[in-house]
Write a protein that holds these residues in place. Structure first.
Motif, PDB file in Angstrom:
ATOM      1  N   LEU A 197      42.170  35.143  40.115  1.00  0.00           N
ATOM      2  CA  LEU A 197      42.013  35.533  38.717  1.00  0.00           C
ATOM      3  C   LEU A 197      42.782  34.599  37.789  1.00  0.00           C
ATOM      4  N   THR A 238      32.844  37.666  45.961  1.00  0.00           N
ATOM      5  CA  THR A 238      33.593  36.606  45.283  1.00  0.00           C
ATOM      6  C   THR A 238      33.115  35.214  45.695  1.00  0.00           C
ATOM      7  N   GLY A 262      36.718  39.811  41.873  1.00  0.00           N
ATOM      8  CA  GLY A 262      38.116  39.618  42.234  1.00  0.00           C
ATOM      9  C   GLY A 262      38.955  40.852  41.970  1.00  0.00           C
ATOM     10  N   LEU A 263      38.753  41.469  40.804  1.00  0.00           N
ATOM     11  CA  LEU A 263      39.473  42.704  40.480  1.00  0.00           C
ATOM     12  C   LEU A 263      39.095  43.824  41.445  1.00  0.00           C
ATOM     13  N   LEU A 271      41.465  28.545  42.943  1.00  0.00           N
ATOM     14  CA  LEU A 271      40.387  29.533  42.987  1.00  0.00           C
ATOM     15  C   LEU A 271      39.938  29.788  44.422  1.00  0.00           C
ATOM     16  N   LYS A 279      32.173  32.730  35.680  1.00  0.00           N
ATOM     17  CA  LYS A 279      33.516  33.297  35.515  1.00  0.00           C
ATOM     18  C   LYS A 279      33.518  34.823  35.402  1.00  0.00           C
ATOM     19  N   LEU A 331      40.936  31.327  36.760  1.00  0.00           N
ATOM     20  CA  LEU A 331      39.849  31.437  35.782  1.00  0.00           C
ATOM     21  C   LEU A 331      40.317  31.157  34.353  1.00  0.00           C
ATOM     22  N   LEU A 367      35.495  37.414  37.950  1.00  0.00           N
ATOM     23  CA  LEU A 367      36.443  38.394  37.412  1.00  0.00           C
ATOM     24  C   LEU A 367      36.149  39.787  37.945  1.00  0.00           C
ATOM     25  N   TYR A 392      43.992  37.584  45.687  1.00  0.00           N
ATOM     26  CA  TYR A 392      43.043  37.800  44.602  1.00  0.00           C
ATOM     27  C   TYR A 392      43.691  37.621  43.229  1.00  0.00           C
ATOM     28  N   ALA A 393      45.002  37.811  43.159  1.00  0.00           N
ATOM     29  CA  ALA A 393      45.702  37.506  41.907  1.00  0.00           C
ATOM     30  C   ALA A 393      45.629  36.011  41.605  1.00  0.00           C
TER      31      ALA A 393
END
Length: 434
Positions: A392, A328, A294-295, A229, A287, A395, A291, A388-389
């Protein structure tokens, strides 16, 4: 920000000290990113060498964070916080006197030790000092201090380079890095050790055994997941912030004033992102906040770096770029604090966060090498979207911790097998029930 008035005086003083410490830490760290273009021309560094200087500070910060976390478990959060502030301020100041790559490499490496240590001690301190109800937004508010320090460094960059020749200006910026040392006087006088830490059992065994505590069977799975993370969050962030000033000045051909203007829009977005994510962490949960941000960060970086957009659109997109990439970090400190027990919280939290920083530290160097083949903007975009992938994906295995009392997170070492078991409440208590 009305919730701040509901805090007790000692909570507000701790919040102020940690906010100031993180802002001044940011001020010192971001000076280097702003000085890179001058180092390329004045000291004739290559892009790869500039990336290495960014990487070595981040790699050593991982070691500093792990060791400092352990020391804060043994000797207290407040005492260790003071030493780390003095350490990174001194070596930032000393960087202004360096004459070549080797000298600056050593100063950057030693500065990194204090940089990693300040977060490890300060994040645990604020997490343990603020009540459960406000922990998410308090820790996130402390994170917003990064934007304040970044803005101060950018304004200093504009002012110093406007009145001094480039050969001297970059040195003066580093000399200003001694300013954070003044915060130590406030910390010594007004910030108490958290009560939770005062009542914790004293550390037993050697320092090495305490450092190794994060690899116990009951802790290791959480350490691995949280390290992924933090690698995603920090790899993406450092990929952008280390190279963005250089990208704006070399590939977009902006002036010092133009670069400063673009960065201030980015920083304004970062400040708003920190505070927004801090509130969402307490309202929606840790979380869901990771999400959303991050997206958003992955999508905006892709637009900003990989598509042929105009300077005007780049200026507009700077706000959401700062908003999502910085947001983030807001749930990070509270989330990590709620996953580890008090007796090893500093060690475990320092390791997880700074392991991510160490791996993320490789990104600026790899971008420096890749930029020679695909261009700087494309290289930044590739590494940042990948980072960033990772965030995610982590999580999927980590639990939600909103509403968890730090006193409920325990670690028991079974006397027969020597294995460790985590005990956490079967159901997280909601705010209304508390």
């Amino acid at each position: 920000m009305g919730w701040i008035s509901d805090l007790e005086p000692k909570e507000r003083r701790t919040l102020s000290a940690c906010f100031g410490g993180w802002a001044l830490d940011s001020f010192d760290v971001n000076i280097y990113g702003l000085a890179i273009p001058s180092l390329l021309t004045v000291l004739h560094f290559t892009m790869a060498e500039a990336g290495m200087l960014a990487t070595v500070a981040l790699l050593l910060s991982a070691v500093g964070g792990w060791v400092t976390g352990m020391l804060s478990d043994r000797y207290g959060r407040v005492r260790i916080l003071q030493w780390t502030i003095l350490w990174f301020a001194f070596f930032t100041f000393l960087s202004g006197f360096t004459q070549n790559f080797s000298q600056l490499f050593i100063c950057r490496a030693l500065q990194g030790l204090g940089f990693g240590g300040e977060w490890a001690a300060g994040a645990v301190l604020i997490g343990e000092s603020i009540r459960d109800r406000y922990r998410g937004r308090a820790v996130g508010t402390v994170q917003s201090g990064w934007a304040i320090g970044w803005a101060a460094a950018t304004l200093l960059f504009w002012g110093v380079f406007s009145v001094l020749p480039e050969e001297l200006a970059w040195r003066v910026m580093f000399w200003f890095g001694l300013a954070p040392a003044l915060l130590v006087f406030y910390v010594r006088r007004f910030v108490p050790e958290p009560e939770l830490r005062q009542h914790a059992a004293p550390a037993h065994g050697s320092a090495l055994s305490q450092l190794m505590a994060v690899f116990q069977p009951g802790v290791l799975p959480v350490i691995i997941a949280t390290s992924i993370l933090t690698t995603g969050a920090q790899g993406g962030y450092y990929a952008v912030t280390t190279w963005l000033p250089t990208f704006l000045r070399t590939e977009r051909n902006l002036t010092v004033l133009g670069t400063s203007s673009y960065l201030l829009v980015l920083i304004a977005g970062a400040f708003a992102g920190y505070l927004t994510a801090a509130h969402l962490a307490d309202r929606l949960g840790r979380k869901p906040t990771f999400l959303v941000f991050g997206l958003g960060a992955g999508a905006i970086v892709g637009l900003y770096m990989l598509l042929p957009i105009s300077d005007a659109l780049m200026l507009v997109l700077g706000f959401p770029l700062g908003f999502f990439s910085s947001g983030t970090f807001s749930p990070m400190g509270a989330f990590l604090a709620e996953l580890f027990p008090t007796e090893i919280r500093g060690t475990a939290q320092g390791f997880a966060y700074n392991f991510g920083r160490a791996v993320g530290a490789l990104f600026p160097t790899m971008i420096g090498y890749l930029s020679a083949k695909v261009g700087l903007g494309t290289a930044i975009g590739i590494f940042t979207v990948g980072a960033y992938a990772m965030l995610l994906l982590s999580l999927l295995v980590l639990p939600e911790t909103r509403g968890r009392s730090l006193a409920d997170v325990q670690l028991q070492v079974l006397p027969v097998t020597g294995t460790a078991r985590r005990e956490v409440p079967g159901e997280l208590r909601r705010e209304a029930k508390r």
